[in-house]
Design a protein around this motif. Structure first.
Motif, PDB file in Angstrom:
ATOM      1  N   ARG A  76       0.980  -1.256  -0.224  1.00 45.56           N
ATOM      2  CA  ARG A  76       0.153  -0.053  -0.047  1.00 45.56           C
ATOM      3  C   ARG A  76       0.566   0.943  -0.066  1.00 45.56           C
ATOM      4  O   ARG A  76       0.585   2.174  -0.595  1.00 45.56           O
ATOM      5  CB  ARG A  76      -0.837   0.019   1.036  1.00 45.56           C
ATOM      6  CG  ARG A  76      -2.138   1.133   0.921  1.00 45.56           C
ATOM      7  CD  ARG A  76      -2.914   0.979   2.335  1.00 45.56           C
ATOM      8  NE  ARG A  76      -3.982   1.964   1.871  1.00 45.56           N
ATOM      9  CZ  ARG A  76      -4.994   2.679   1.260  1.00 45.56           C
ATOM     10  NH1 ARG A  76      -4.879   1.482   0.371  1.00 45.56           N
ATOM     11  NH2 ARG A  76      -5.910   2.950   1.857  1.00 45.56           N
ATOM     12  N   ILE A 103      -2.393  -3.256  11.516  1.00 53.88           N
ATOM     13  CA  ILE A 103      -3.606  -3.025  11.649  1.00 53.88           C
ATOM     14  C   ILE A 103      -3.951  -1.651  12.237  1.00 53.88           C
ATOM     15  O   ILE A 103      -4.517  -1.016  11.211  1.00 53.88           O
ATOM     16  CB  ILE A 103      -5.199  -3.755  12.259  1.00 53.88           C
ATOM     17  CG1 ILE A 103      -4.726  -5.211  12.220  1.00 53.88           C
ATOM     18  CG2 ILE A 103      -6.383  -3.478  12.419  1.00 53.88           C
ATOM     19  CD1 ILE A 103      -5.585  -5.889  10.644  1.00 53.88           C
ATOM     20  N   ILE A 104      -3.261  -1.151  12.982  1.00 60.07           N
ATOM     21  CA  ILE A 104      -3.717   0.262  12.957  1.00 60.07           C
ATOM     22  C   ILE A 104      -2.707   1.363  11.948  1.00 60.07           C
ATOM     23  O   ILE A 104      -3.305   2.417  11.582  1.00 60.07           O
ATOM     24  CB  ILE A 104      -2.958   0.925  14.237  1.00 60.07           C
ATOM     25  CG1 ILE A 104      -3.869   0.062  15.943  1.00 60.07           C
ATOM     26  CG2 ILE A 104      -3.325   1.900  14.828  1.00 60.07           C
ATOM     27  CD1 ILE A 104      -2.957   0.754  16.547  1.00 60.07           C
ATOM     28  N   SER A 105      -1.653   0.479  11.860  1.00 57.43           N
ATOM     29  CA  SER A 105      -0.897   0.983  10.548  1.00 57.43           C
ATOM     30  C   SER A 105      -2.082   0.945   8.699  1.00 57.43           C
ATOM     31  O   SER A 105      -1.629   2.240   8.165  1.00 57.43           O
ATOM     32  CB  SER A 105       0.427   0.382  10.150  1.00 57.43           C
ATOM     33  OG  SER A 105       1.127   0.807  10.982  1.00 57.43           O
ATOM     34  N   LEU A 106      -2.286  -0.023   9.286  1.00 58.12           N
ATOM     35  CA  LEU A 106      -3.302  -0.101   7.684  1.00 58.12           C
ATOM     36  C   LEU A 106      -4.541   0.905   7.773  1.00 58.12           C
ATOM     37  O   LEU A 106      -4.775   1.128   6.762  1.00 58.12           O
ATOM     38  CB  LEU A 106      -3.778  -1.517   7.550  1.00 58.12           C
ATOM     39  CG  LEU A 106      -2.821  -2.369   6.400  1.00 58.12           C
ATOM     40  CD1 LEU A 106      -2.572  -3.897   7.071  1.00 58.12           C
ATOM     41  CD2 LEU A 106      -2.521  -2.195   5.374  1.00 58.12           C
ATOM     42  N   LEU A 107      -5.097   1.328   8.639  1.00 52.19           N
ATOM     43  CA  LEU A 107      -6.392   1.760   9.096  1.00 52.19           C
ATOM     44  C   LEU A 107      -5.798   3.524   8.656  1.00 52.19           C
ATOM     45  O   LEU A 107      -6.263   3.597   8.470  1.00 52.19           O
ATOM     46  CB  LEU A 107      -6.690   1.694  10.242  1.00 52.19           C
ATOM     47  CG  LEU A 107      -7.639   0.528  10.896  1.00 52.19           C
ATOM     48  CD1 LEU A 107      -7.772   0.187  11.459  1.00 52.19           C
ATOM     49  CD2 LEU A 107      -8.991  -0.202   9.308  1.00 52.19           C
ATOM     50  N   LEU A 108      -4.535   4.117   9.101  1.00 55.77           N
ATOM     51  CA  LEU A 108      -3.737   5.140   9.341  1.00 55.77           C
ATOM     52  C   LEU A 108      -3.784   5.435   7.655  1.00 55.77           C
ATOM     53  O   LEU A 108      -4.187   7.016   7.273  1.00 55.77           O
ATOM     54  CB  LEU A 108      -2.774   5.881  10.132  1.00 55.77           C
ATOM     55  CG  LEU A 108      -2.909   5.216  11.319  1.00 55.77           C
ATOM     56  CD1 LEU A 108      -1.797   5.675  12.322  1.00 55.77           C
ATOM     57  CD2 LEU A 108      -3.544   6.168  12.202  1.00 55.77           C
ATOM     58  N   THR A 109      -3.375   4.830   6.721  1.00 59.73           N
ATOM     59  CA  THR A 109      -3.628   5.133   5.578  1.00 59.73           C
ATOM     60  C   THR A 109      -4.673   5.228   4.624  1.00 59.73           C
ATOM     61  O   THR A 109      -4.364   5.776   2.956  1.00 59.73           O
ATOM     62  CB  THR A 109      -2.737   3.864   4.780  1.00 59.73           C
ATOM     63  OG1 THR A 109      -3.683   2.432   4.789  1.00 59.73           O
ATOM     64  CG2 THR A 109      -1.553   3.344   5.199  1.00 59.73           C
ATOM     65  N   CYS A 110      -5.829   4.269   5.396  1.00 60.45           N
ATOM     66  CA  CYS A 110      -6.986   5.152   5.056  1.00 60.45           C
ATOM     67  C   CYS A 110      -7.516   6.381   4.953  1.00 60.45           C
ATOM     68  O   CYS A 110      -8.859   7.490   4.297  1.00 60.45           O
ATOM     69  CB  CYS A 110      -7.712   4.265   5.229  1.00 60.45           C
ATOM     70  SG  CYS A 110      -8.106   2.581   4.900  1.00 60.45           S
ATOM     71  N   LYS A 143      -2.029  -5.307  16.215  1.00 62.88           N
ATOM     72  CA  LYS A 143      -2.416  -4.355  16.320  1.00 62.88           C
ATOM     73  C   LYS A 143      -1.796  -3.228  15.307  1.00 62.88           C
ATOM     74  O   LYS A 143      -2.670  -2.165  15.324  1.00 62.88           O
ATOM     75  CB  LYS A 143      -2.519  -4.742  18.288  1.00 62.88           C
ATOM     76  CG  LYS A 143      -3.142  -5.191  18.589  1.00 62.88           C
ATOM     77  CD  LYS A 143      -4.275  -4.661  20.113  1.00 62.88           C
ATOM     78  CE  LYS A 143      -2.628  -4.279  20.962  1.00 62.88           C
ATOM     79  NZ  LYS A 143      -2.923  -3.833  22.316  1.00 62.88           N
TER      80      LYS A 143
END
Length: 206
Positions: free
Chosen positions: A52, A129-136, A126
């Motif tokens: 990503r 997961i948090i890093s992937l969400l922050l890229t949104c 965790k």
């Protein structure tokens, strides 16, 4: 209303969170024995995050923060719970603190990590997961010169791992149990001799 004047609304709102916490804990208890599957899941999440970052050409500060966090967790994972260097200082002060055995005839003590394996996996999971969400969210796409971050991260990784390896060599301990020699105990030797004797009796009977 209870005798103290508070309503039951807090119980109603807290009940779903309590059930969710129980469900998450139940799932964690079930996946605890599957070490390989758990870490494979973390690797897949990390690869997805890197892909990503590569395709979006941004969020480098998030990647740098994730790398520093994982490095910190790795150092804690490789560090013994009781640091031998600190124990030597305590012994020099006159305090009787047990240290790691350095000879074969000394008492065996298993390696105890400062950060257990499961906690290391769970915090890494965790963080991914948090890093992937922050890229949104584009608000976290801070413009930075990413080659400097990469160079600084690898320099920090090299220095910290070199210090940890020197610490392992100095105090002669290995933080991994794979490949170590396992010795049979007295009960195991007796059981194996009994199995050999029983097999001999059966062969002679034939």
């Amino acid at each position: 209303m209870d005798p103290y004047g508070s309503s039951d609304s807090s119980r109603v709102f807290s009940s779903p969170y309590t059930r969710l916490g129980i469900l998450i804990q139940r799932i964690l208890d079930r996946v605890t024995p599957f070490i390989g599957v758990r870490w494979l899941l973390n690797i897949v999440l990390l690869i997805l995050f890197l892909l990503r970052i590569f395709f979006l050409q941004g969020f480098y500060i998030i990647a740098y923060g994730l790398g520093i966090f994982l490095l910190n967790q790795l150092i804690l994972f490789l560090t013994p719970k009781q640091d031998p260097s600190l124990q030597e200082l305590d012994n020099d002060d006159g305090n009787n603190v047990p240290i790691l055995p350095t000879r074969a005839n000394e008492e065996f003590r298993p390696f105890m990590r400062r950060l257990p394996e499961f906690k290391f996996w769970y915090t890494s999971f965790k963080a991914c997961i948090i890093s992937l969400l922050l890229t949104c969210f584009t608000i976290f796409d801070v413009p930075v010169f990413w080659p400097v971050l990469v160079m600084y991260f690898f320099t920090l990784f090299f220095l910290t791992m070199r210090q940890r390896i020197v610490h392992m060599i100095q105090y002669r301990y290995v933080p991994f149990s794979y490949g170590k020699v396992r010795y049979q105990g007295k009960n195991d030797v007796t059981t194996s001799m009994g199995n050999v004797a029983n097999s001999g009796i059966k062969i002679s009977a034939k």
